[in-house]
Design a protein around this motif. Structure first.
Motif, short mmCIF file in Angstrom:
data_model
loop_
_atom_site.label_atom_id
_atom_site.label_comp_id
_atom_site.label_asym_id
_atom_site.label_seq_id
_atom_site.Cartn_x
_atom_site.Cartn_y
_atom_site.Cartn_z
N VAL A 157 0.96 -1.17 0.05
CA VAL A 157 -0.05 0.08 0.18
C VAL A 157 0.87 1.18 0.08
N VAL A 158 0.58 2.40 -1.10
CA VAL A 158 1.25 3.66 -0.69
C VAL A 158 0.11 4.66 -0.25
N VAL A 159 0.43 5.46 0.72
CA VAL A 159 -0.58 6.29 1.12
C VAL A 159 0.21 7.60 0.61
N ASN A 160 -0.82 8.53 -0.02
CA ASN A 160 -0.42 9.73 -0.58
C ASN A 160 -0.68 10.64 0.56
N ILE A 161 0.44 10.89 1.50
CA ILE A 161 0.28 11.67 2.65
C ILE A 161 -0.55 12.88 2.78
N GLU A 162 -0.42 13.73 1.74
CA GLU A 162 -0.82 15.00 1.40
C GLU A 162 -2.35 14.97 1.14
N GLU A 163 -2.74 13.76 0.55
CA GLU A 163 -4.17 13.62 0.19
C GLU A 163 -4.99 12.93 1.08
N CYS A 164 -4.34 12.55 1.96
CA CYS A 164 -4.98 11.85 3.28
C CYS A 164 -5.61 12.81 4.44
N LYS A 165 -6.92 12.50 4.60
CA LYS A 165 -7.58 13.60 5.54
C LYS A 165 -7.78 12.83 6.95
N GLY A 166 -6.93 11.72 7.18
CA GLY A 166 -7.00 11.17 8.42
C GLY A 166 -8.41 10.47 8.89
N CYS A 167 -9.26 10.19 8.19
CA CYS A 167 -10.19 9.73 8.49
C CYS A 167 -10.46 8.54 9.29
N GLY A 168 -9.35 7.55 9.13
CA GLY A 168 -9.13 6.25 9.76
C GLY A 168 -9.88 5.09 9.35
N GLY A 202 3.25 -7.19 5.26
CA GLY A 202 1.93 -7.84 5.59
C GLY A 202 0.72 -7.89 4.97
N CYS A 203 0.91 -6.90 4.03
CA CYS A 203 -0.43 -6.64 3.09
C CYS A 203 -0.66 -7.78 2.18
N THR A 204 -1.97 -7.92 2.17
CA THR A 204 -2.30 -9.39 1.41
C THR A 204 -2.72 -8.79 -0.13
N GLY A 205 -2.73 -7.53 -0.23
CA GLY A 205 -3.44 -6.95 -1.41
C GLY A 205 -4.72 -7.15 -1.90
N CYS A 206 -5.48 -7.31 -0.60
CA CYS A 206 -7.05 -7.48 -0.87
C CYS A 206 -7.55 -6.15 -1.52
N GLY A 207 -7.28 -5.19 -1.20
CA GLY A 207 -7.64 -3.93 -1.82
C GLY A 207 -9.02 -3.01 -1.07
N ILE A 208 -9.20 -3.84 0.18
CA ILE A 208 -10.33 -3.37 1.15
C ILE A 208 -10.11 -1.80 1.38
N CYS A 209 -8.83 -1.50 1.87
CA CYS A 209 -8.61 -0.17 2.23
C CYS A 209 -8.77 0.98 1.23
N PHE A 210 -8.43 0.37 -0.05
CA PHE A 210 -8.82 1.27 -1.32
C PHE A 210 -10.02 1.71 -1.57
N TYR A 211 -11.12 0.68 -1.14
CA TYR A 211 -12.64 1.06 -1.27
C TYR A 211 -13.15 1.64 -0.20
N SER A 212 -12.50 1.79 0.82
CA SER A 212 -13.07 2.20 2.19
C SER A 212 -12.72 3.85 2.27
N CYS A 213 -11.80 4.26 1.37
CA CYS A 213 -10.94 5.58 1.64
C CYS A 213 -11.97 6.49 0.52
N PRO A 214 -12.50 7.64 1.27
CA PRO A 214 -13.15 8.60 0.23
C PRO A 214 -12.20 9.46 -0.63
N GLU A 215 -11.00 9.56 -0.55
CA GLU A 215 -10.25 10.20 -1.22
C GLU A 215 -9.68 9.45 -2.55
N PRO A 216 -9.90 10.27 -3.76
CA PRO A 216 -9.65 9.68 -4.84
C PRO A 216 -8.19 8.94 -4.98
N GLY A 217 -7.34 9.96 -4.71
CA GLY A 217 -5.95 9.56 -4.66
C GLY A 217 -5.09 9.52 -3.68
N ALA A 218 -5.59 9.04 -2.41
CA ALA A 218 -5.02 8.72 -1.09
C ALA A 218 -4.44 7.64 -1.14
N ILE A 219 -4.91 6.72 -1.54
CA ILE A 219 -4.20 5.16 -1.34
C ILE A 219 -4.28 4.42 -2.72
#
Ligand SMILES: Cc1ncc(C[n+]2csc(CCOP(=O)(O)OP(=O)(O)O)c2C)c(N)n1
Ligand code: SF4
Ligand code: SF4
Lengths: 112, 479
Positions: free
Chosen positions: A10-21, A52-69
């Motif tokens: 996973v790569v988090v684009n730090i500046e596009e993350c709004k920290g919603c968790g 440890g990431c399994t590549g399931c993609g769940i975080c991608f679809y739970s994130c509201p920011e288009p470019g954060a994850i």
């Protein structure tokens, strides 16, 4: 730069993350956490523990920011390294089917 | 989910150039807001289905009003609740476009409640994404038609009370009772399993449109942490634990398998039919007098203003219509107060050789002021080097601007002498057409009854135009 034994990455684009968790909460294997640090907009951005990431993609679809994850589902398949001028160093790179001949940095996601 | 990399969709702009301010990379949504998740799933589907280039995304009024900052598709931002009406027009005019009517619960279930019912009932071939967050997010958390009983909002501080506020409306169930909709499902953004169901529903709804041109409706129970005064984590749990108890998720109607597809037909109306409907008499052949103007490089932005009843709107129509007959591109936009007669009225007219982007005239090259309030109001808007024509039989002051050409015409006085103050507008038509050499005066005189239908006034109108021309030739030594 990620353990090649783990399947996903996973790569988090730090500046596009709004920290919603939401991604931290959604990850089934708990490899994401919220940083103690703030980004420039004052959010505790999400971070990947590094393996440890399994590549399931769940975080991608739970994130509201288009470019954060960005999720690399087959991190084990990404093996080539090239020099990235943005990161000023050697990085793993990926290619895209619709952009033949181009290489993109897995860290900053820009073209190398 | 076969892609090996999940990243920002190319259906989103790389940089949100339209978004004001320094941050052009993130959306305007609050942390944990469902809108962003839904946007991502729509974008991904449009990319996967290869329809980005023919998609028109309709942004509603609500928190998603700026969706056009993000979606690199066709975009229209519409008035509150009107997305289904605009979608209907877009889809009917361009049956091959993919139209998405994206709406909040205030937008779709309150102000636009009937709009959506009728579009659904007609089975229009577009897709509705209905974001139900049980509140008005954008305006700061007021009660929506979908707000739950007992839910406190800004406008229900003691909780929604059905005696006072009615019951929450289940839109999906209502839509599903109609004959025409092809697919109706309610989904929710609670945990990842439900999010993936929402993703599947969005994709299916778009497929119904792409493959069968059918009406599909997806209601998404979506967290609004700010409006609900919860953390993002609490909000997503509230969706599952509370909201979905009243709004059960699931397929409400699905006839997509047997649905044969809605015919795509654009009803073509020929030029002749339009002319007949509008009662426009087509000239047999292009008049020689008109031909003289084909190469004239004109770009006039005209504002005509006066009292209602002074004929300022028909003055504008006459200029625009005659301009059209001379082969110019024209537009006419009326603007009047509720008083109709007695109030003030103005219209915007553009006459140009090149095409016209917007019919609005903010800075006229020519101001026609028929009364004093109009001169007072618009004098300063005239571009430097422009023209102010004013009726000096009614207006008791001269324009103060020195960087414009000022042309006083006693239009009302001249009209009165002919027999009716009502035709002062035609005196002005004659005068300015002559002064600017914009069109053939003779042609206008011969064909004025195509515009002004009243037979009674026809002769007087012709006389008024002649007098206007005469006034200019005597006072301005024009050829
Ligand atoms: C004609 C009109 N009436 C009222 C408003 C004020 N207004 C703006 S957004 C909104 C409600 C939006 O709520 P919803 O559709 O649920 O969208 P959300 O913001 O929750 O996404 C209202 C009433 C308006 N802009 N235009
Ligand atoms: S892809 Fe799956 S496993 Fe990897 S960080 Fe995201 S949620 Fe966790
Ligand atoms: S107010 Fe609610 S709907 Fe609007 S952006 Fe914030 S969380 Fe989203």
């Amino acid at each position: 730069m990620g353990d090649k034994k783990t399947k996903g990455h996973v790569v988090v684009n730090i500046e596009e993350c709004k920290g919603c968790g939401l991604c931290v909460e959604a990850c089934p294997v708990n490899v994401l956490y919220q940083s103690e640090k703030f980004n420039t907009r004052g959010y505790h951005y999400a971070q990947y523990k590094g393996d440890g990431c399994t590549g399931c993609g769940i975080c991608f679809y739970s994130c509201p920011e288009p470019g954060a994850i960005t999720v690399f589902k087959r991190w084990d398949k990404i093996t080539e390294k090239r020099f990235c001028k943005n990161c000023d160093g050697e990085r793993f790179v990926f290619t895209l089917e619709d952009k033949p001949g181009k290489y993109f940095c897995t860290a900053c996601l820009k073209e190398v | 989910m076969s892609k090996e990399i999940l990243k920002k969709s190319e259906v989103f702009y790389e940089v949100y150039e339209r978004k004001p301010g320094a941050d052009k990379l993130t959306t305007t949504y609050c942390p944990g807001c469902g809108h962003g998740i839904i946007h991502k799933m729509i974008a991904e589907a449009l990319e996967d289905f290869g329809v980005q280039d023919r998609t028109i995304f309709i942004s509603p009024v609500g928190c998603s009003v700026f969706a056009y900052y993000y979606f690199h598709t066709g975009n229209v931002q519409v008035a509150h609740g009107r997305a289904p009406a605009v979608a209907t027009g877009l889809k009917r005019a361009n049956p091959d476009s993919i139209v998405i009517s994206y709406q909040g619960d205030g937008d779709l279930a309150a102000i636009g409640g009937l709009e959506i019912l009728h579009a659904a009932n007609r089975g229009e071939g577009f897709t509705v994404i209905f974001v139900n967050n049980a509140i008005y997010g954008m305006t700061g958390g007021q009660m929506a038609p979908t707000t739950l009983i007992g839910q406190t909002t800004m406008t229900t501080p003691r909780g929604r009370d059905p005696v006072n506020d009615g019951y929450p409306i289940r839109m999906s169930e209502i839509i599903a009772t109609l004959e025409a909709p092809v697919y109706v499902e309610r989904v929710m953004l609670s945990d990842s399993k439900e999010i993936m169901k929402a993703r599947a529903a969005i994709r299916k709804a778009l497929k119904v449109q792409i493959e069968k041109n059918g009406f599909a409706f997806v209601e998404i129970l979506s967290p609004c942490p700010s409006g609900w005064k919860m953390t993002p984590s609490q909000a997503k749990r509230w969706v599952a634990d509370v909201l979905s108890k009243y709004f059960p998720v699931g397929v409400k109607k699905d006839i997509s398998a047997e649905f044969e597809g809605r015919k795509k037909e654009v009803k073509k109306v020929s030029k002749e039919e339009i002319a007949k409907i509008l009662g426009i008499v087509e000239a047999e052949e292009v008049d020689k007098r008109v031909n003289k103007y084909v190469d004239k490089d004109v770009s006039e932005e005209i504002k005509v203003a006066g009292f209602g009843g002074q004929g300022v709107l028909s003055l504008g129509i006459t200029l625009a219509y005659m301009g059209m007959k001379h082969g110019y591109k024209v537009s006419w936009l009326p603007s009047y107060g509720p008083e109709m007669r007695g109030g003030t009225a103005n219209c915007h007219v553009k006459i140009s050789k090149g095409s016209i982007g917007s019919p609005v005239v903010s800075y006229p090259t020519l101001l026609i002021a028929m009364n004093r309030p109009s001169l007072d109001r618009f004098e300063n808007d005239v571009v430097s080097g422009g023209i102010i024509v004013y009726d000096n039989s009614l207006i008791d002051r001269e324009p103060v601007r020195s960087d414009v050409t000022v042309i006083p015409i006693p239009a009302t006085k001249i009209a009165d002498e002919i027999g009716s103050t009502k035709i002062a507008n035609m005196v002005v038509v004659g005068a300015i057409v002559k002064y600017l050499d914009l069109m053939s005066v003779e042609y206008i005189i011969d064909s004025i009854d195509q515009v002004i239908k009243s037979k009674k006034l026809a002769d007087m109108n012709r006389e008024a135009i002649r007098k206007g021309v005469e006034y200019m030739t005597t006072n301005y030594k024009l050829g």
